[in-house]
Design a protein around this motif. Structure first.
Motif, PDB file in Angstrom:
ATOM      1  N   LYS A   1     -30.087  -2.518  22.229  1.00 30.59           N
ATOM      2  CA  LYS A   1     -30.126  -1.141  21.475  1.00 30.59           C
ATOM      3  C   LYS A   1     -28.570  -0.835  21.345  1.00 30.59           C
ATOM      4  CE  LYS A   1     -34.360   0.336  23.408  1.00 30.59           C
ATOM      5  NZ  LYS A   1     -35.360   1.089  24.358  1.00 30.59           N
TER       6      LYS A   1
ATOM      7  N   PRO B   1     -25.528   1.699  21.713  1.00 34.52           N
ATOM      8  CA  PRO B   1     -25.110   2.776  22.801  1.00 34.52           C
ATOM      9  C   PRO B   1     -24.555   4.004  21.694  1.00 34.52           C
ATOM     10  CG  PRO B   1     -23.517   1.007  22.517  1.00 34.52           C
ATOM     11  CD  PRO B   1     -24.611   0.580  21.913  1.00 34.52           C
ATOM     12  N   MET B   2     -24.472   3.864  20.353  1.00 32.63           N
ATOM     13  CA  MET B   2     -23.793   4.910  19.805  1.00 32.63           C
ATOM     14  C   MET B   2     -24.428   4.707  18.168  1.00 32.63           C
ATOM     15  SD  MET B   2     -20.199   3.295  20.433  1.00 32.63           S
ATOM     16  CE  MET B   2     -18.806   4.325  19.612  1.00 32.63           C
TER      17      MET B   2
ATOM     18  N   TYR C   1     -21.839  -4.431  12.848  1.00 36.03           N
ATOM     19  CA  TYR C   1     -21.214  -5.286  12.053  1.00 36.03           C
ATOM     20  C   TYR C   1     -21.595  -6.855  13.010  1.00 36.03           C
ATOM     21  CZ  TYR C   1     -18.237  -2.503   9.514  1.00 36.03           C
ATOM     22  OH  TYR C   1     -17.784  -1.380   8.760  1.00 36.03           O
TER      23      TYR C   1
ATOM     24  N   ARG D   1     -20.166  -9.670  12.380  1.00 35.59           N
ATOM     25  CA  ARG D   1     -18.938 -10.647  12.781  1.00 35.59           C
ATOM     26  C   ARG D   1     -17.673  -9.926  13.008  1.00 35.59           C
ATOM     27  NH1 ARG D   1     -20.196 -14.276   8.693  1.00 35.59           N
ATOM     28  NH2 ARG D   1     -22.138 -13.636   7.547  1.00 35.59           N
ATOM     29  N   PRO D   2     -16.756 -10.565  13.695  1.00 31.43           N
ATOM     30  CA  PRO D   2     -15.771  -9.922  14.160  1.00 31.43           C
ATOM     31  C   PRO D   2     -14.886  -9.509  13.068  1.00 31.43           C
ATOM     32  CG  PRO D   2     -15.664 -12.406  15.014  1.00 31.43           C
ATOM     33  CD  PRO D   2     -17.114 -12.297  14.320  1.00 31.43           C
TER      34      PRO D   2
ATOM     35  N   ILE E   1     -20.645  -5.837  16.699  1.00 29.62           N
ATOM     36  CA  ILE E   1     -19.882  -4.966  16.869  1.00 29.62           C
ATOM     37  C   ILE E   1     -20.350  -3.722  16.456  1.00 29.62           C
ATOM     38  CG2 ILE E   1     -17.728  -3.709  16.182  1.00 29.62           C
ATOM     39  CD1 ILE E   1     -16.509  -6.402  16.477  1.00 29.62           C
TER      40      ILE E   1
ATOM     41  N   GLU F   1     -19.091   0.153  15.257  1.00 26.45           N
ATOM     42  CA  GLU F   1     -17.867   0.805  14.979  1.00 26.45           C
ATOM     43  C   GLU F   1     -18.210   1.896  14.763  1.00 26.45           C
ATOM     44  OE1 GLU F   1     -15.872   0.297  11.128  1.00 26.45           O
ATOM     45  OE2 GLU F   1     -14.168   1.238  11.957  1.00 26.45           O
TER      46      GLU F   1
ATOM     47  N   VAL G   1     -13.722   3.258  16.746  1.00 25.91           N
ATOM     48  CA  VAL G   1     -13.649   2.826  17.926  1.00 25.91           C
ATOM     49  C   VAL G   1     -14.552   1.453  17.875  1.00 25.91           C
ATOM     50  CG1 VAL G   1     -14.868   3.073  20.296  1.00 25.91           C
ATOM     51  CG2 VAL G   1     -13.536   4.998  19.105  1.00 25.91           C
ATOM     52  N   MET G   2     -14.208   0.366  18.251  1.00 34.78           N
ATOM     53  CA  MET G   2     -15.086  -0.906  18.013  1.00 34.78           C
ATOM     54  C   MET G   2     -15.574  -1.195  19.469  1.00 34.78           C
ATOM     55  SD  MET G   2     -13.805  -1.008  15.004  1.00 34.78           S
ATOM     56  CE  MET G   2     -14.322  -2.534  14.196  1.00 34.78           C
ATOM     57  N   ASN G   3     -16.822  -1.258  19.350  1.00 34.75           N
ATOM     58  CA  ASN G   3     -17.568  -1.416  20.514  1.00 34.75           C
ATOM     59  C   ASN G   3     -18.341  -2.571  20.627  1.00 34.75           C
ATOM     60  OD1 ASN G   3     -18.981  -1.290  22.789  1.00 34.75           O
ATOM     61  ND2 ASN G   3     -20.354   0.524  22.357  1.00 34.75           N
TER      62      ASN G   3
ATOM     63  N   LYS H   1     -22.691  -6.367  24.262  1.00 35.37           N
ATOM     64  CA  LYS H   1     -22.975  -7.484  24.835  1.00 35.37           C
ATOM     65  C   LYS H   1     -24.581  -7.626  25.173  1.00 35.37           C
ATOM     66  CE  LYS H   1     -18.726  -7.947  27.514  1.00 35.37           C
ATOM     67  NZ  LYS H   1     -18.142  -6.699  27.152  1.00 35.37           N
TER      68      LYS H   1
ATOM     69  N   GLU I   1     -26.437  -8.229  27.585  1.00 33.54           N
ATOM     70  CA  GLU I   1     -26.967  -7.690  29.096  1.00 33.54           C
ATOM     71  C   GLU I   1     -28.137  -8.520  29.366  1.00 33.54           C
ATOM     72  OE1 GLU I   1     -25.329  -5.036  30.159  1.00 33.54           O
ATOM     73  OE2 GLU I   1     -24.063  -4.339  28.627  1.00 33.54           O
TER      74      GLU I   1
ATOM     75  N   SER J   1     -20.993   7.324  23.360  1.00 31.88           N
ATOM     76  CA  SER J   1     -20.809   8.014  22.000  1.00 31.88           C
ATOM     77  C   SER J   1     -19.829   9.201  21.804  1.00 31.88           C
ATOM     78  CB  SER J   1     -22.389   8.850  21.677  1.00 31.88           C
ATOM     79  OG  SER J   1     -22.447   9.622  23.001  1.00 31.88           O
TER      80      SER J   1
ATOM     81  N   THR K   1     -10.469   8.775  19.758  1.00 32.27           N
ATOM     82  CA  THR K   1      -9.721   8.577  18.256  1.00 32.27           C
ATOM     83  C   THR K   1      -9.245   9.902  17.664  1.00 32.27           C
ATOM     84  OG1 THR K   1     -11.759   7.048  17.639  1.00 32.27           O
ATOM     85  CG2 THR K   1     -10.504   7.951  15.822  1.00 32.27           C
TER      86      THR K   1
ATOM     87  N   THR L   1      -9.186   1.231  18.698  1.00 31.86           N
ATOM     88  CA  THR L   1      -9.836   1.384  19.911  1.00 31.86           C
ATOM     89  C   THR L   1     -10.675   0.462  20.343  1.00 31.86           C
ATOM     90  OG1 THR L   1      -9.227   3.764  19.660  1.00 31.86           O
ATOM     91  CG2 THR L   1     -10.683   3.150  21.317  1.00 31.86           C
ATOM     92  N   GLU L   2     -10.822  -0.392  21.498  1.00 31.44           N
ATOM     93  CA  GLU L   2     -11.837  -1.014  21.663  1.00 31.44           C
ATOM     94  C   GLU L   2     -12.346  -0.710  22.911  1.00 31.44           C
ATOM     95  OE1 GLU L   2     -10.072  -5.277  19.653  1.00 31.44           O
ATOM     96  OE2 GLU L   2      -9.404  -4.767  21.568  1.00 31.44           O
ATOM     97  N   LEU L   3     -13.822  -0.792  22.703  1.00 28.36           N
ATOM     98  CA  LEU L   3     -14.611  -0.102  23.894  1.00 28.36           C
ATOM     99  C   LEU L   3     -15.382  -1.178  24.582  1.00 28.36           C
ATOM    100  CD1 LEU L   3     -16.080   2.480  24.991  1.00 28.36           C
ATOM    101  CD2 LEU L   3     -17.485   2.514  23.140  1.00 28.36           C
TER     102      LEU L   3
ATOM    103  N   LEU M   1     -25.257   0.941  27.695  1.00 30.43           N
ATOM    104  CA  LEU M   1     -25.900   1.751  26.996  1.00 30.43           C
ATOM    105  C   LEU M   1     -25.437   3.106  27.362  1.00 30.43           C
ATOM    106  CD1 LEU M   1     -27.918   1.748  24.648  1.00 30.43           C
ATOM    107  CD2 LEU M   1     -29.634   2.133  26.173  1.00 30.43           C
TER     108      LEU M   1
END
Lengths: 157, 324
Positions: free
Chosen positions: A83, A85-86, A91, A93-94, A116, A118, A122-124, A127, A129, B146, B152, B191-193, B197
């Protein structure tokens, strides 16, 4: 029919151990269902809220063959879901010319990056998990996603 | 020891005596003298006379970790550990690796040049050797994924304050956090996070600031859109002094976010955000939205009035300002 009537029907169903109830009246259709788990829990707190999935369905003017049905989730063997998280943009692909992170059939480990998300630069890197095989990709590349929205379905192994 | 000597020199307006340095550092006069000589060899211009003691006249335009630490408040979170690499693939990757090894927050890694510096979605970031500040910061805030978008905004406001204080230039923010002089990019933030979850494991805040470039130091294709502080200000800008200013301001904004004071950050961010009111094109993968950037919502997302009259909430994508 209003909420009070539905509660009354639910009470009657409980009292008489009825597990399913369906009623149609003109354009209005209601289908109530109790399942085993809810029945067991009902002993501890017998409020109507314990009755899972009472779903009131207003029939469409020209109802098709498949009405929305209140189904028990146990009917689906969905496996695990990855799921978001935000809130953000999904995306696969990197970078635009890189291969996708993961697709249907990809074996993932808990640390495998699958996409990813975004949000405001902020690029998350998400994983998996979990260990398993991806069985479904639920969102198209570069589409917005909500918090908690399932992104992939995984069959654990 | 270099950090302590340099801090004493920065603090002392009229010089600091050798005896004073010995007391503060708990070492002999000879040891102090040896370190002063070593600093001189690195390019520090340190005067010494019997009345004033040691006095720092000039520091070199180099990134030297003990010097950077000496310029920061010892209680600052950011810059507790500073490392300067001559060259690395990407400072974000260097910090990601140290984060994975369990390093504490506040770590800052600088590089004189990056061989694979990157921006959003793998885009190349040109990091000319010795011409800019290319660095990344490790943070481990207790917050939900979130909420990290607040950082940022905080990074952008911190950059605007620090760059303005060091140069006097007027800077503005292209949503969400590119720093512009007029419409040319002078600094960028990536920024890389790393999170699950519900909670953040760590955040790597990467920054690139064009400091001393002349036009030929930029790749040809960037010359029309990129600018350095030196070009814009028409005078040299001291990198170590600027780096310390950025870290101090970042520390201040990071504390504001940790104290749940996003409103003041957000207000400052919005007041510098020149994207609002502009016609923009936003590309998200294969699709491009065009319209007018109307406002920011409370979370910081951009509200775009599209050419079809719909209001869209934008959280990501590549924003292009359309020339008026």
């Amino acid at each position: 029919m209003d909420l009070k009537d539905i509660k009354a029907i639910l009470d009657l169903m409980k009292k008489n151990s009825v597990s399913e109830f369906e009623m149609e009246q003109g354009d209005f259709k209601v289908r109530l269902k109790r399942d085993g788990a809810a029945q067991a829990k009902a002993e501890y707190s017998p409020e109507p809220a314990q009755w899972i999935q009472p779903r009131v369905v207003a029939a469409a003017p020209a109802p098709g063959p498949s009405m929305p049905r209140a189904e028990s989730p146990s009917l689906h063997a969905v496996g695990a879901e990855i799921k978001s998280p935000m809130i953000g943009t999904f995306y696969r692909r990197p970078s635009p010319d890189a291969p996708i992170f993961a697709d249907v059939g990809t074996q993932v480990e808990s640390e495998t990056v699958v996409c990813i998300i975004e949000a405001m630069k902020v690029m998350n890197e998400i994983k998996a998990e979990t260990r398993g095989v991806i069985t479904e990709v639920l969102v198209a590349d570069a589409k917005p996603v909500e918090y908690g929205q399932p992104l992939f379905r995984v069959q654990p192994n | 020891m270099d950090t302590h000597i340099l801090r004493a020199l920065y603090e002392a307006e009229h010089g600091v005596s050798g005896a004073d340095l010995c007391r503060r550092l708990g070492v002999s006069r000879t040891a102090v003298w040896a370190r002063i000589e070593a600093l001189r060899a690195l390019g520090y211009d340190i005067a010494a006379n019997p009345h004033e003691g040691y006095r720092l006249l000039q520091s070199p335009d180099a990134l030297f970790a003990p010097d950077l630490r000496a310029r920061l408040n010892p209680s600052a979170i950011l810059g507790r550990d500073i490392r300067v690499l001559d060259r690395t693939e990407s400072t974000n990757d260097a910090v990601q690796q140290l984060a994975g090894e369990g390093h504490a927050e506040g770590l800052v890694v600088f590089a004189e040049t990056q061989t694979q510096g990157r921006g959003r979605l793998g885009r190349h970031w040109a990091s000319a050797r010795g011409k800019g500040l290319w660095f990344s910061v490790l943070l481990r805030p207790t917050m939900a994924p979130s909420e990290t978008t607040q950082l940022t905004a905080a990074a952008a406001t911190a950059l605007v304050r620090a760059l303005h204080a060091e140069t006097g230039l007027a800077l503005n923010i292209k949503w969400p956090n590119d720093i512009l002089i007029r419409d040319c990019k002078v600094a960028g933030i990536l920024t890389e996070l790393n999170a699950d979850l519900d909670h953040v494991r760590h955040i790597v805040l990467g920054m690139g600031i064009n400091v001393s470039h002349s036009p030929s130091d930029f790749p040809v294709e960037l010359r029309a859109q990129a600018i350095s502080l030196r070009q814009a200000a028409g005078k040299p800008v001291h990198r170590a002094s600027l780096a310390a200013a950025v870290l101090r301001e970042l520390d201040r904004d990071y504390r504001r976010i940790l104290a749940r004071d996003f409103d003041s950050v957000s207000e400052e961010w919005e007041s510098h955000c020149s994207t609002l009111g502009r016609e923009v094109a936003i590309s998200q993968g294969p699709r491009t939205l065009r319209g007018r950037a109307e406002a920011l919502d409370p979370s910081g997302a951009l509200l775009l009035r599209t050419e079809h009259g719909r209001l869209e909430r934008i959280t990501g994508g590549d924003v292009q300002l359309i020339k008026n």
